[in-house]
Design an enzyme around this catalytic site. Structure first.
Site, PDB file in Angstrom:
ATOM      1  CG  ASP A  15      47.215  43.185  37.583  1.00 28.23           C
ATOM      2  OD1 ASP A  15      47.308  42.012  37.145  1.00 28.23           O
ATOM      3  OD2 ASP A  15      47.294  44.192  36.850  1.00 28.23           O
ATOM      4  CG  HIS A  32      45.446  32.652  39.266  1.00 23.10           C
ATOM      5  ND1 HIS A  32      45.467  34.018  39.183  1.00 23.10           N
ATOM      6  CD2 HIS A  32      45.514  32.192  37.983  1.00 23.10           C
ATOM      7  CE1 HIS A  32      45.548  34.378  37.897  1.00 23.10           C
ATOM      8  NE2 HIS A  32      45.573  33.283  37.151  1.00 23.10           N
ATOM      9  CG  LEU A 126      34.454  42.007  56.248  1.00 17.02           C
ATOM     10  CD1 LEU A 126      34.636  43.467  55.847  1.00 17.02           C
ATOM     11  CD2 LEU A 126      35.838  41.367  56.448  1.00 17.02           C
TER      12      LEU A 126
HETATM   13  C1  FPP Z   1      45.209  39.084  38.013  1.00 18.49           C
HETATM   14  O1  FPP Z   1      46.530  38.618  37.907  1.00 18.49           O
HETATM   15  C2  FPP Z   1      44.415  38.149  38.762  1.00 18.49           C
HETATM   16  C3  FPP Z   1      43.308  37.498  38.287  1.00 18.49           C
HETATM   17  C4  FPP Z   1      42.776  37.686  36.925  1.00 18.49           C
HETATM   18  C5  FPP Z   1      42.598  36.543  39.123  1.00 18.49           C
HETATM   19  C6  FPP Z   1      42.519  36.926  40.560  1.00 18.49           C
HETATM   20  C7  FPP Z   1      41.993  35.787  41.291  1.00 18.49           C
HETATM   21  C8  FPP Z   1      42.409  35.360  42.482  1.00 18.49           C
HETATM   22  C9  FPP Z   1      43.416  36.000  43.336  1.00 18.49           C
HETATM   23  C10 FPP Z   1      41.761  34.174  43.007  1.00 18.49           C
HETATM   24  C11 FPP Z   1      40.375  34.544  43.360  1.00 18.49           C
HETATM   25  C12 FPP Z   1      39.756  33.486  44.055  1.00 18.49           C
HETATM   26  C13 FPP Z   1      39.085  33.667  45.176  1.00 18.49           C
HETATM   27  C14 FPP Z   1      38.671  32.478  45.898  1.00 18.49           C
HETATM   28  C15 FPP Z   1      38.763  35.014  45.735  1.00 18.49           C
HETATM   29  P1  FPP Z   1      47.093  38.244  36.482  1.00 18.49           P
HETATM   30  O2  FPP Z   1      46.836  36.809  36.232  1.00 18.49           O
HETATM   31  O3  FPP Z   1      46.525  39.183  35.468  1.00 18.49           O
HETATM   32  O4  FPP Z   1      48.613  38.512  36.710  1.00 18.49           O
HETATM   33  P2  FPP Z   1      49.645  39.072  35.641  1.00 18.49           P
HETATM   34  O5  FPP Z   1      49.160  40.450  35.270  1.00 18.49           O
HETATM   35  O6  FPP Z   1      50.924  39.100  36.412  1.00 18.49           O
HETATM   36  O7  FPP Z   1      49.654  38.116  34.503  1.00 18.49           O
END
Ligand code: FPP
Length: 238
Positions: A15, A32, A126
């Site tokens: 998050d 992201h 892993l």
């Molecule tokens: C939450 O942060 C994150 C997500 C909903 C997406 C997580 C995805 C990635 C890190 C990329 C994944 C890709 C791969 C290749 C594994 P948020 O957007 O809710 O952040 P905020 O709460 O600050 O708005």
């Protein structure tokens, strides 16, 4: 790390990507893209330490509600990342699998997800699970519907577990880490979290690096897990 009891399976709710970008005056998608680098650092560290299973929450069944541009970017990012990284996963002996629904994922992304699974199927140092279009409730509903379609008349925990997304041989997560100060489960791995230890970090996911991970592991190592039983010293005295 000396004298540390390692978890065998660690799950992550990554998050804070949006907030990381906002703090820098950038569009959310930059967060992201940066978040993927964090996931990579965690994968490398887990491999060095000998942790066997990782599960990352990349896209939930609820995330389709986000702006179309962000949804498209996340699907593209996953496709691009897999296309780039499959050879290095094979070289590092890291197996990749996906949990979640597959019927709503764009064709091109799905193609690379399936390719990653196929090409890393023999890797074993892993095992990394990426949850995409995943929801814990959705997983249970899909499992129950399959059980009904196979006309089973009675279920028990073992049978339900067989119909869930994570392969049977994968143990429940020992540790769930959520970043960015939020303290919720957000529909992640509901069945499997019964006795999981939770660790909440205030840092945003793109800032979650090796040091933060080691801190979480050290904290986990100090916890006494009872699984509904007694503390060891209580058993001795009873
Ligand atoms: C939450 O942060 C994150 C997500 C909903 C997406 C997580 C995805 C990635 C890190 C990329 C994944 C890709 C791969 C290749 C594994 P948020 O957007 O809710 O952040 P905020 O709460 O600050 O708005």
């Amino acid at each position: 790390m000396p004298n540390i009891r390692l978890p065998s399976h660690v799950a992550f709710i990554m998050d804070g990507n949006g907030r990381w970008a906002k703090k820098r005056g950038l569009p959310r998608i930059y967060g992201h893209a940066e978040g993927v680098k964090s996931a990579e650092r965690i994968i490398q560290t887990a491999k060095e330490l000998g942790i066997k299973y990782l599960t990352f929450y990349a896209f939930s069944t609820e995330n389709w509600k986000r702006p179309e541009e962000e949804v498209n970017f996340l699907m593209e990012l996953l496709r691009w990342y897999l296309r780039e990284k499959i050879p290095s996963f094979v070289e590092d002996d890291i197996r990749i699998s996906f949990i979640g629904r597959r019927d709503r994922i764009p064709q091109e992304t799905l193609k690379w997800m399936e390719r990653a699974e196929k090409e890393t199927a023999r890797c074993g140092s892993l095992w990394v699970f990426v949850a995409v279009d995943y929801g814990g409730r959705d997983e249970l509903v899909r499992a129950v519907n399959r059980i009904i379609s196979e006309k089973k008349r009675k279920v028990d925990e073992k049978l339900i577990r067989r119909y869930l997304d994570l392969p049977l041989e994968v143990p429940d997560p020992d540790l769930l880490i959520r970043t960015a100060g939020e303290k919720r489960v957000s529909n992640f791995l509901l069945w499997y979290l019964s006795y999981t230890e939770f660790y909440f970090a205030d840092v945003l996911w793109p800032d979650f690096g090796k040091e933060e991970f080691l801190k979480a592991l050290q904290d986990f190592s100090k916890r006494v897990r009872k699984f509904g039983g007694l503390f060891p010293d209580e058993e001795e005295n009873s």
